[in-house]
Structure formats: C-alpha cells, structure tokens
Design a protein around this motif. Sequence first.
Motif, PDB file in Angstrom:
ATOM      1  N   PRO A 262       0.895  -1.115   0.132  1.00  0.00           N
ATOM      2  CA  PRO A 262       0.000  -0.157   0.013  1.00  0.00           C
ATOM      3  C   PRO A 262       0.960   1.322  -0.092  1.00  0.00           C
ATOM      4  CG  PRO A 262       0.001  -0.968   2.107  1.00  0.00           C
ATOM      5  CD  PRO A 262       0.869  -2.052   1.317  1.00  0.00           C
ATOM      6  N   ASP A 263       0.307   2.272  -0.745  1.00  0.00           N
ATOM      7  CA  ASP A 263       1.223   3.482  -0.564  1.00  0.00           C
ATOM      8  C   ASP A 263       1.207   4.330   0.614  1.00  0.00           C
ATOM      9  OD1 ASP A 263       2.209   3.350  -3.238  1.00  0.00           O
ATOM     10  OD2 ASP A 263       0.086   4.353  -4.106  1.00  0.00           O
ATOM     11  N   PRO A 264       2.183   5.092   1.142  1.00  0.00           N
ATOM     12  CA  PRO A 264       1.959   5.548   2.290  1.00  0.00           C
ATOM     13  C   PRO A 264       0.737   6.578   2.549  1.00  0.00           C
ATOM     14  CG  PRO A 264       4.157   5.442   1.534  1.00  0.00           C
ATOM     15  CD  PRO A 264       3.389   4.994   0.565  1.00  0.00           C
ATOM     16  N   GLU A 265       0.186   6.517   3.607  1.00  0.00           N
ATOM     17  CA  GLU A 265      -0.801   7.626   3.685  1.00  0.00           C
ATOM     18  C   GLU A 265      -0.369   8.938   3.370  1.00  0.00           C
ATOM     19  OE1 GLU A 265      -2.756   6.929   7.436  1.00  0.00           O
ATOM     20  OE2 GLU A 265      -3.555   4.908   6.808  1.00  0.00           O
ATOM     21  N   THR A 266       0.892   9.240   3.874  1.00  0.00           N
ATOM     22  CA  THR A 266       1.493  10.637   3.746  1.00  0.00           C
ATOM     23  C   THR A 266       2.819  10.363   3.145  1.00  0.00           C
ATOM     24  OG1 THR A 266       0.259  11.416   5.782  1.00  0.00           O
ATOM     25  CG2 THR A 266       2.114  12.875   4.959  1.00  0.00           C
ATOM     26  N   VAL A 267       3.179  11.028   2.012  1.00  0.00           N
ATOM     27  CA  VAL A 267       4.232  10.955   1.354  1.00  0.00           C
ATOM     28  C   VAL A 267       5.079  12.066   1.971  1.00  0.00           C
ATOM     29  CG1 VAL A 267       5.575  11.030  -0.780  1.00  0.00           C
ATOM     30  CG2 VAL A 267       3.104  10.058  -0.597  1.00  0.00           C
ATOM     31  N   LEU A 268       6.145  11.746   2.648  1.00  0.00           N
ATOM     32  CA  LEU A 268       7.121  12.483   3.262  1.00  0.00           C
ATOM     33  C   LEU A 268       8.565  12.909   2.161  1.00  0.00           C
ATOM     34  CD1 LEU A 268       6.997  10.995   6.438  1.00  0.00           C
ATOM     35  CD2 LEU A 268       5.642  12.909   5.720  1.00  0.00           C
ATOM     36  N   ALA A 269       8.348  13.853   1.648  1.00  0.00           N
ATOM     37  CA  ALA A 269       9.492  14.186   0.689  1.00  0.00           C
ATOM     38  C   ALA A 269      10.847  14.662   1.245  1.00  0.00           C
ATOM     39  CB  ALA A 269       8.870  15.178  -0.284  1.00  0.00           C
ATOM     40  N   SER A 270      10.879  15.539   2.350  1.00  0.00           N
ATOM     41  CA  SER A 270      12.012  16.125   2.862  1.00  0.00           C
ATOM     42  C   SER A 270      12.625  15.102   3.824  1.00  0.00           C
ATOM     43  CB  SER A 270      11.734  17.315   3.516  1.00  0.00           C
ATOM     44  OG  SER A 270      10.757  17.031   4.764  1.00  0.00           O
ATOM     45  N   ASN A 271      13.624  15.318   4.623  1.00  0.00           N
ATOM     46  CA  ASN A 271      14.325  14.496   5.692  1.00  0.00           C
ATOM     47  C   ASN A 271      13.288  13.754   6.627  1.00  0.00           C
ATOM     48  OD1 ASN A 271      16.604  15.060   4.485  1.00  0.00           O
ATOM     49  ND2 ASN A 271      17.485  16.370   6.177  1.00  0.00           N
ATOM     50  N   ILE A 272      12.985  12.500   6.456  1.00  0.00           N
ATOM     51  CA  ILE A 272      12.133  11.803   7.582  1.00  0.00           C
ATOM     52  C   ILE A 272      12.865  11.308   8.457  1.00  0.00           C
ATOM     53  CG2 ILE A 272      10.652  11.167   5.484  1.00  0.00           C
ATOM     54  CD1 ILE A 272      11.802   8.425   5.382  1.00  0.00           C
TER      55      ILE A 272
ATOM     56  N   THR B  44       3.609  -4.050   6.601  1.00  0.00           N
ATOM     57  CA  THR B  44       3.217  -2.993   5.649  1.00  0.00           C
ATOM     58  C   THR B  44       1.584  -2.548   6.138  1.00  0.00           C
ATOM     59  OG1 THR B  44       2.487  -4.635   4.000  1.00  0.00           O
ATOM     60  CG2 THR B  44       4.559  -3.509   3.840  1.00  0.00           C
ATOM     61  N   ILE B  45       0.964  -3.584   6.833  1.00  0.00           N
ATOM     62  CA  ILE B  45      -0.701  -3.143   7.162  1.00  0.00           C
ATOM     63  C   ILE B  45      -0.813  -1.636   7.620  1.00  0.00           C
ATOM     64  CG2 ILE B  45      -0.697  -3.636   9.647  1.00  0.00           C
ATOM     65  CD1 ILE B  45      -3.288  -4.995   8.750  1.00  0.00           C
ATOM     66  N   GLU B  46      -0.017  -0.872   8.108  1.00  0.00           N
ATOM     67  CA  GLU B  46      -0.142   0.340   8.501  1.00  0.00           C
ATOM     68  C   GLU B  46       0.297   1.444   7.384  1.00  0.00           C
ATOM     69  OE1 GLU B  46       1.556   0.596  12.482  1.00  0.00           O
ATOM     70  OE2 GLU B  46      -0.374   1.267  13.038  1.00  0.00           O
ATOM     71  N   ALA B  47       0.649   0.835   5.962  1.00  0.00           N
ATOM     72  CA  ALA B  47       1.058   1.682   5.034  1.00  0.00           C
ATOM     73  C   ALA B  47       2.294   2.724   5.364  1.00  0.00           C
ATOM     74  CB  ALA B  47       0.012   2.655   4.512  1.00  0.00           C
ATOM     75  N   PRO B  48       3.568   2.158   5.733  1.00  0.00           N
ATOM     76  CA  PRO B  48       4.651   2.702   6.168  1.00  0.00           C
ATOM     77  C   PRO B  48       5.138   3.804   5.127  1.00  0.00           C
ATOM     78  CG  PRO B  48       5.474   0.601   5.975  1.00  0.00           C
ATOM     79  CD  PRO B  48       3.773   0.542   5.600  1.00  0.00           C
ATOM     80  N   ASN B  49       5.915   4.726   5.738  1.00  0.00           N
ATOM     81  CA  ASN B  49       6.581   5.678   4.728  1.00  0.00           C
ATOM     82  C   ASN B  49       7.945   5.157   4.563  1.00  0.00           C
ATOM     83  OD1 ASN B  49       5.299   7.230   7.274  1.00  0.00           O
ATOM     84  ND2 ASN B  49       4.637   8.192   5.788  1.00  0.00           N
ATOM     85  N   LEU B  50       8.792   4.325   5.377  1.00  0.00           N
ATOM     86  CA  LEU B  50       9.843   3.795   5.127  1.00  0.00           C
ATOM     87  C   LEU B  50       9.957   2.480   5.349  1.00  0.00           C
ATOM     88  CD1 LEU B  50      13.222   4.125   5.295  1.00  0.00           C
ATOM     89  CD2 LEU B  50      12.773   4.393   7.821  1.00  0.00           C
ATOM     90  N   LEU B  51      10.640   1.508   4.445  1.00  0.00           N
ATOM     91  CA  LEU B  51      10.542   0.224   4.529  1.00  0.00           C
ATOM     92  C   LEU B  51      12.080  -0.147   4.812  1.00  0.00           C
ATOM     93  CD1 LEU B  51       8.516  -1.369   1.370  1.00  0.00           C
ATOM     94  CD2 LEU B  51       7.967  -1.303   4.076  1.00  0.00           C
ATOM     95  N   ILE B  52      12.343  -1.022   5.941  1.00  0.00           N
ATOM     96  CA  ILE B  52      13.719  -1.248   6.132  1.00  0.00           C
ATOM     97  C   ILE B  52      13.691  -2.829   6.066  1.00  0.00           C
ATOM     98  CG2 ILE B  52      15.569  -1.699   7.792  1.00  0.00           C
ATOM     99  CD1 ILE B  52      14.449   1.009   9.101  1.00  0.00           C
ATOM    100  N   LEU B  53      14.544  -3.556   5.003  1.00  0.00           N
ATOM    101  CA  LEU B  53      14.491  -4.692   4.452  1.00  0.00           C
ATOM    102  C   LEU B  53      15.725  -5.535   4.977  1.00  0.00           C
ATOM    103  CD1 LEU B  53      12.641  -4.326   1.139  1.00  0.00           C
ATOM    104  CD2 LEU B  53      11.563  -4.535   3.439  1.00  0.00           C
TER     105      LEU B  53
END
Length: 544
Positions: free
Chosen positions: A323-333, A466-475
């Motif tokens: 799922p796409d993140p609910e909020t797309v964070l473009a700057s430093n996250i 990913t159920i909470e639609a994260p902005n950052l995936l660490i794999l």
Amino acid sequence: MSKILLKSQVSQLLKSRPYKNNMITLQDISFSIAGKMILDGIDLHLSGRQHVGLVGRNGSGKSTLFKIMENILEHDGGRIQKERGKTILSIKQEMPDGNLTPREFLLSQDVLRVKLMNQLENCHDNPELMGEIYDQLISMKAFDAESRAAVVLNGLGFSEEAQNFPLSSFSGGFRMRVALGAILFQEPDLLLLDEPTNHLDLETTDWLKDFLNAYPKTFILISHDRDFLNDTVDAIFHLKNKKLTRYNGNFDTFIETYTLKQKNIEEYNAKMESKRKHMMSFVERFQAKATKARQAQSRLKAISKMKFLPMEPDDHTIAFNFPDPETVLASNILTYDKISLGYGDNVVLKNVSGSIMGDDRIAIVGSNGNGKTTFAKFLAGELKQKKGVREANGKLKVGFYKQDLFEKLSINKTLCDFVKDMMPSAIDKHIRSHLGRFGFSGDKVFQLIGELSGGERARLVFATLTIEAPNLLILDEPTNHLDIEMRESLISSLTSYKGAIVLITHDRHFLNRVANSIFVVASNSVEQFSGDVDQYERIVQSRR
C-alpha cells in the motif's frame, strides 16, 4: 612422417579427448510423497568437470532430487548409477556446535585423512606401510590441509583469531558458514549446494563465486540469485512439471533459450490450428455431398493425425502489492547526528551522522558482523543510541522486515489471527483485504501458519509489516525464502513503492534493480559510497 609424439603432444591429445568417466547417472527416476508425484521420469548425467545450476519454482522438488542423489531418500522407480570411489557431499542440516574451533571442525570432517594420520602415528615399525600411507596422504594433499582450511575459513569471513574460537561462541549464521566451509574444504567429486549464499554477505558471496569458478570438480548449485548463477555455472537443469531439462549456458542464456522455445511452440501450434480450422471448414461444407465426401473423409483423417506440441503452462506468481504511504514525506524523514550504537559495553558503531529522504533507495553493505543489522535496528527505532541525537518526522511509520520475525511466526495461529494480534485495532474486513494484496484470499486467511511454505511465510511477514502503510521500509535479507520469480515480483513492487527503502541483501541483481545509493558499514562507521554496486564489488575484490 614420424609417428613418435612428444610428451607435450600426448598430453594435449589426451586433453582433447572427451571425458568418459560417468560420475553419476539417473535414469527415469520417479518419487512421490503421500501419493503426490514430485518427480517423474527424471534423467540426469554428469561426467568430468561440470558446473551446473538447478533452477525451478519453490516446491518443484530441487532439494528432494539432491537427497535422492545422496541416498538420503529412496526413489520409487528408475535407476541410479554411481562410479565407485567418487564422493558426493552437501551441506549438513545439523548446525555445527560445541568446543571445536572452526578450523578443527573442518579438519575433522575429512574422515579418511584423520584415519590415515592416526595410522601413520602407529606404524613406525613398518616402513613399507609408512611409505604407502605417506604416498596416499601426499596424493590427497593431506599435509596442506591446515592451510587449505584456513584459506576457506578466511574467505567465509573468519579472521585468523576467530578461526580458533569455539563453535559455540558464534551465531547461527556463522556456524552455517562453517558447515559450508566443511564441504568446500573436502572438495568432493560432486558438490551439491542448496542456497549456499543464504547466510553470506555481499563480500563473502563474491568470494564464494571465485571459489566455485575455480572448483576443479563438478558441482550442482540450487540458487535463486540470478547474478550468482550467471557468474558461476555453464549449464542449467530446469525442473518443472516433475521433469528435468538441460540447457547449455548460464541463467540468462537459459531464459532466452526457454522463452524462444516456448514462443516457437506457440507459433507452430497457431499455424497447425489455422490449418485444422481450414480443413474442418471444408469438411463441414462438403461432407454431405457425395462428390466431395471422399475428400472430406480424407481431411478428417489428416486432422486426426495432426500433432500439437505441448506448451508448458506458466507458473502462477503472486504479486506483492504494497500500500502507498498515507502521507508521502519528501524532505528528511529521519536524521541522526554523532550517534554511537552497541550492546552493553560493546560499541559497534560510533560518531555516525546522516539523514534519510522520503524517496531514498539505500543499500547497506559491508561484511557480516560489522554492524549492518545494528544500524538497521537503530533506523527502525528498535535500538536506542548510546550517544548522539536521532530525530524522526512526526508522521514517520516504519515497516521492518527481519529474519527473527520470520522465524518467530506463531505456527499454530491462522493468518488472520496472527495479523490481528499484531494490529489489535484493525478490523477483520481490513485485515482480509490487506492479506489479499499478498495472495491470501478466501479461506486461505484461516489456514494455519505452520502449513505455509517458506515463500508464503515471507509474504505473510511483508503483509504484517505493511498493514499501516509505512513511509519507510527497512528490509534485512528479504529474499532468503523467495524463488527467482517471487524476487522479480518483489523488485517490481518496490520499484513502484512511493516511500523510502533501506535494503540489506547479498543478491547483487536485487541491489542493482532497487537501490540508487550505497552506505558502507565498516571500521565502526557508516559512510556513503560514491559509486554503484559493481564499483564497490571491484574495490572489495582488489582488497581481497
């Protein structure tokens, strides 16, 4: 002209002759489990020095075939011939442990060498026997054994100091490296390797590639790492629909040949179908007319004799659908300044500074044990820094794929209940809809986790994180339980994912497709590398 040949010419002549030594031959091998046919009519022949890749979907029977070749499993039908005296070895499933050091363990696995060395110690009063034992030991390079063991262990990431630590002091991943080192050290005539890179970092995988390229005997390699296959094998055995087909060349050549073969079959069948329809049109039009009846019957006979070539059905591949993140964070996250990380009094990383942007695709590389996973845990917020400052965007959500999450799945719970436990606030409708994104639909969500395959469990972990639609995936090593097709599906999903990605993997193809920047973890620090993965590998090779 003289018929006398120089010694060098004789040697060259012998080299040019085909090697007729049949190491192992499988003829019409079949095998079934609980009435389900796994292998049917398998033919395989190996002789001389061959470097072969064995590929196929998860569950197609690759590991089963290895066990049949080793006599661990009894085949139902067919015949196996092995040349007397030839050794066949694979990585032992039991993880080495205890007080032996890695070097002592490797030396202990060469049973014949140990036996002959013991005999040598007790035959001083028999010079003739001593001479025979010496000759045998020399022929098998027994007196070089300790140095060879040290070279193998060093290549697998064990420093000279670490080679003398007890096995019990190492993690499970490093003890599996010792198990791999034990069979590499013994140099069997036929080496069976089942996913040997699973517990290796990128640097050690590179070393293993060089080792296998120089391997003087035969090996069969099961791997889902397409770049590793491309770099190590000169033939592919493809296991599909219970059958085994050989293709010359590396993995990419196999894909091209297989695809062209299927295309040619499809085109041939299309032409045959067009011809059949044309003849049937004649039959339907004229079979009732006496003057044309004989011709109509002739065409019917021709139609009955037409042969269509069998097409291999495409394997169904479940797509990952993040799922796409609910909020797309473009700057430093996430930013971190002069942080130190470690456990207890042990400092792993120190004085590390940097930041992550909302659209970053970062690969973390470096030898195992240098702190890659430690750094990943810190970025995920699971490990607090000893010193320094960590600042995260207030809307940041992190999904962290890690091996212990995979290994600690509750096997007696259903998929739906497991996700519900992880996310108590989620409603059942949302859970079922989300599981459907990862191929778990209908009654599949009520299946016990213990009944899932390795690939299915990996998909469940991805669904959970990913159920909470994260902005950052660490794999952290996300590909270990995925076959080649599933890896390609994961790559496709990550390429379209709108959040940031931090990736740890030994799969070079995966890194090249997903990452666009590299962080190197070494010497208690984390530094950004200015080049790409291939440039980094060349530097590692030159250092080695």
